[in-house]
Design a protein around this motif. Structure first.
Motif, PDB file in Angstrom:
ATOM      1  N   ALA A  15      61.125  58.697  93.516  1.00 19.37           N
ATOM      2  CA  ALA A  15      61.119  58.857  92.052  1.00 19.37           C
ATOM      3  C   ALA A  15      61.842  57.703  91.363  1.00 19.37           C
ATOM      4  N   PRO A  16      61.395  57.363  90.158  1.00 17.70           N
ATOM      5  CA  PRO A  16      62.156  56.374  89.381  1.00 17.70           C
ATOM      6  C   PRO A  16      63.507  56.968  89.005  1.00 17.70           C
ATOM      7  N   MET A  17      64.572  56.230  89.257  1.00 18.94           N
ATOM      8  CA  MET A  17      65.903  56.707  88.851  1.00 18.94           C
ATOM      9  C   MET A  17      66.695  55.541  88.283  1.00 18.94           C
ATOM     10  N   ALA A  18      67.036  55.664  86.992  1.00 19.05           N
ATOM     11  CA  ALA A  18      67.753  54.590  86.299  1.00 19.05           C
ATOM     12  C   ALA A  18      69.071  54.306  87.013  1.00 19.05           C
ATOM     13  N   MET A  41      62.942  53.288  84.733  1.00 14.41           N
ATOM     14  CA  MET A  41      62.189  53.071  83.500  1.00 14.41           C
ATOM     15  C   MET A  41      62.665  51.782  82.817  1.00 14.41           C
ATOM     16  N   GLN A  70      57.672  51.454  86.175  1.00 14.14           N
ATOM     17  CA  GLN A  70      57.633  52.470  85.117  1.00 14.14           C
ATOM     18  C   GLN A  70      58.111  51.872  83.790  1.00 14.14           C
ATOM     19  N   ASN A  97      56.567  56.533  81.236  1.00 21.90           N
ATOM     20  CA  ASN A  97      57.521  57.632  81.176  1.00 21.90           C
ATOM     21  C   ASN A  97      57.261  58.473  79.926  1.00 21.90           C
ATOM     22  N   LYS A 139      54.302  60.066  83.925  1.00 16.38           N
ATOM     23  CA  LYS A 139      55.259  61.037  84.476  1.00 16.38           C
ATOM     24  C   LYS A 139      55.730  61.920  83.327  1.00 16.38           C
ATOM     25  N   HIS A 169      57.339  66.517  86.640  1.00 13.67           N
ATOM     26  CA  HIS A 169      58.685  67.037  86.916  1.00 13.67           C
ATOM     27  C   HIS A 169      58.822  68.296  86.060  1.00 13.67           C
ATOM     28  N   ASN A 200      57.041  66.958  91.557  1.00 15.53           N
ATOM     29  CA  ASN A 200      58.417  66.446  91.694  1.00 15.53           C
ATOM     30  C   ASN A 200      59.398  67.541  91.274  1.00 15.53           C
ATOM     31  N   ASP A 202      63.388  69.143  92.968  1.00 22.98           N
ATOM     32  CA  ASP A 202      64.066  70.010  93.943  1.00 22.98           C
ATOM     33  C   ASP A 202      63.528  69.905  95.361  1.00 22.98           C
ATOM     34  N   GLY A 224      63.486  62.640  94.213  1.00 15.32           N
ATOM     35  CA  GLY A 224      64.536  61.920  93.485  1.00 15.32           C
ATOM     36  C   GLY A 224      65.864  62.056  94.205  1.00 15.32           C
ATOM     37  N   ARG A 225      66.679  63.000  93.753  1.00  9.22           N
ATOM     38  CA  ARG A 225      68.054  63.087  94.264  1.00  9.22           C
ATOM     39  C   ARG A 225      68.138  63.374  95.757  1.00  9.22           C
TER      40      ARG A 225
HETATM   41  C1  LIG Z   1      70.267  59.271  87.919  1.00  8.84           C
HETATM   42  C2  LIG Z   1      68.845  59.614  87.546  1.00  8.84           C
HETATM   43  C3  LIG Z   1      68.094  58.676  86.857  1.00  8.84           C
HETATM   44  C4  LIG Z   1      66.765  58.983  86.521  1.00  8.84           C
HETATM   45  N1  LIG Z   1      66.021  58.013  85.883  1.00  8.84           N
HETATM   46  C5  LIG Z   1      64.706  58.266  85.650  1.00  8.84           C
HETATM   47  C6  LIG Z   1      63.857  57.239  85.135  1.00  8.84           C
HETATM   48  O1  LIG Z   1      64.269  56.089  84.896  1.00  8.84           O
HETATM   49  N2  LIG Z   1      62.552  57.556  84.895  1.00  8.84           N
HETATM   50  C7  LIG Z   1      62.044  58.812  85.164  1.00  8.84           C
HETATM   51  O2  LIG Z   1      60.854  59.052  84.954  1.00  8.84           O
HETATM   52  N3  LIG Z   1      62.824  59.784  85.667  1.00  8.84           N
HETATM   53  C8  LIG Z   1      64.121  59.531  85.936  1.00  8.84           C
HETATM   54  N4  LIG Z   1      64.886  60.501  86.518  1.00  8.84           N
HETATM   55  C9  LIG Z   1      64.256  61.782  86.906  1.00  8.84           C
HETATM   56  C10 LIG Z   1      63.750  61.716  88.342  1.00  8.84           C
HETATM   57  O3  LIG Z   1      62.731  60.757  88.482  1.00  8.84           O
HETATM   58  C11 LIG Z   1      63.211  63.092  88.797  1.00  8.84           C
HETATM   59  O4  LIG Z   1      62.132  63.439  87.962  1.00  8.84           O
HETATM   60  C12 LIG Z   1      64.253  64.192  88.713  1.00  8.84           C
HETATM   61  O5  LIG Z   1      65.484  63.765  89.261  1.00  8.84           O
HETATM   62  C13 LIG Z   1      63.768  65.457  89.458  1.00  8.84           C
HETATM   63  O6  LIG Z   1      63.529  65.182  90.813  1.00  8.84           O
HETATM   64  P1  LIG Z   1      64.585  65.591  91.967  1.00  8.84           P
HETATM   65  O7  LIG Z   1      64.874  67.057  91.813  1.00  8.84           O
HETATM   66  O8  LIG Z   1      63.882  65.243  93.258  1.00  8.84           O
HETATM   67  O9  LIG Z   1      65.822  64.773  91.743  1.00  8.84           O
HETATM   68  C14 LIG Z   1      66.218  60.238  86.850  1.00  8.84           C
HETATM   69  C15 LIG Z   1      66.986  61.164  87.541  1.00  8.84           C
HETATM   70  C16 LIG Z   1      68.284  60.868  87.895  1.00  8.84           C
HETATM   71  C17 LIG Z   1      69.083  61.897  88.657  1.00  8.84           C
END
Ligand SMILES: Cc1cc2nc3c(=O)[nH]c(=O)nc-3n(C[C@H](O)[C@H](O)[C@H](O)COP(=O)(O)O)c2cc1C
Length: 336
Positions: A15-18, A41, A70, A97, A139, A169, A200, A202, A224-225
């Motif tokens: 997953a994209p994560m900032a 993003m 993204q 996004n 997304k 998500h 996506n 959990d 993601g996490r």
């Molecule tokens: C630290 C952090 C940064 C994130 N940044 C983005 C992002 O830049 N773009 C996006 O679409 N979602 C972002 N997300 C959401 C994740 O992509 C994902 O949708 C969300 O964490 C749920 O998935 P998970 O339960 O597997 O963590 C972010 C989540 C976290 C925890």
């Protein structure tokens, strides 16, 4: 699975994560788990207005193919222009996004704000679609509140605008990142559109991934996490989807090799000081729950010397292997 003209061997995506999914982390995940990751993003306005500054967000790791970027933005022209620039920089897939709940982003009319403005959503996606030849995904979140579930309608608009796949998500904007992801919404989206759906939320184990695919009918999943400190989750998911082992527990030596490679690459990409600083969080995740991890963190916190950090890691893993029976050496693979 296929998204547009791209074929993905692995149905699981990072997953994209900032602040987290920079080139080095995507590289580690691709190498260890074989999964394609998305950039965090990136502001479309930022790319269009100040490319020099935004360029670092569009950097692939060496040989990153496919390279998925993204973007977020509110202005259709700016997002389309940024998408074209991203492709010129090497992007093979563009994701938009439409779920970010951060106030500043929503106030500017981007991210989750687009969910409440179907006309603008369609206009933006059509403009981007017309400007691009590569696969385009979106997304989305499930909706604004539990009483305002918008994902199936958004998915239909996206499909009608030429989008190739939908990533869902299923948390509402009101939920932020808390509470449970509402997987039945993924199933509703899957029933609403024929194009591929990636679920996506959990997924912490390979079993979760299989269960999500089974319960919702989604073609792919995104983690993601659950990947933090555990890039092996993707090998486990791939194994489980192929009918093999759903449990991959790296040996301490394998874990140490991945940790050190991550550190070395971070330093190569970001320089010694910034590379170590960014790596610190990952080190905490990689060693979470292991004996001596707090002492290791203390030694590395504020450290700016590559060799010192490497030595501390080596001593930590040497002690781990000497002191503990193998089956106790690993942190809970699902603790992320
Ligand atoms: C630290 C952090 C940064 C994130 N940044 C983005 C992002 O830049 N773009 C996006 O679409 N979602 C972002 N997300 C959401 C994740 O992509 C994902 O949708 C969300 O964490 C749920 O998935 P998970 O339960 O597997 O963590 C972010 C989540 C976290 C925890």
């Amino acid at each position: 699975m296929n998204i547009g003209n791209l074929t993905f061997e692995n149905k699981a995506f990072l997953a994209p994560m900032a602040g987290i999914t920079h080139p080095v982390f995507r590289w580690m995940v691709r190498e260890v788990g074989g999964a394609v990751g998305f950039t965090e993003m990136v502001s479309a306005e930022g790319i269009v207005r100040d490319f020099e500054r935004a360029q670092k967000y569009l950097e692939p790791f060496p040989g990153e193919k496919p390279f998925a970027v993204q973007l977020f933005g509110a202005d259709p022209g700016a997002v389309a222009a940024a998408a074209v620039i991203s492709v010129e920089q090497g992007a093979d897939l563009i994701d938009i996004n439409m779920g970010c709940p951060v106030r500043k982003v929503v106030k500017a009319g981007a991210g989750a704000a687009l969910m409440r403005d179907p006309g603008k959503l369609a206009a933006l996606l059509r403009k981007v679609r017309a400007a691009l030849h590569c696969p385009l995904t979106v997304k989305i979140r499930s909706g604004w509140t539990a009483g305002e579930i918008l994902a199936p309608d958004m998915a239909r608009i996206a499909r009608d605008s030429g989008v190739d796949a939908i990533i869902v998500h299923p948390r509402t904007v009101a939920q932020g990142f808390s509470g449970k992801a509402d997987w039945p919404v993924i199933e509703r989206v899957k029933k609403a559109v024929e194009i591929p759906v990636i679920g996506n939320g959990d997924i912490r184990t390979a079993e979760d991934a299989l269960r999500m695919m089974d319960e919702t009918g989604c073609e792919g999943i995104m983690v993601g996490r659950g990947v933090l400190g555990n890039p092996w989750i993707f090998s486990a998911i791939r194994g489980a989807i192929g009918g093999g082992s759903a449990m991959i527990v790296p040996t301490p030596a394998e874990r140490e090799a991945v940790v050190c490679s991550h550190l070395d690459r971070n330093i190569r990409f970001f320089g010694e000081r910034d590379g170590i600083k960014d790596f610190y969080r990952h080190l905490s995740w990689y060693t979470k729950g292991m004996r001596g991890c707090a002492a290791l963190r203390k030694q590395v916190l504020g450290e700016e010397n590559h060799e010192e950090v490497r030595d501390a890691i080596h001593r930590f893993f040497a002690l781990t292997q000497r002191d503990r029976p193998p089956e106790d050496e690993h942190p809970d693979a699902s603790s992320g």
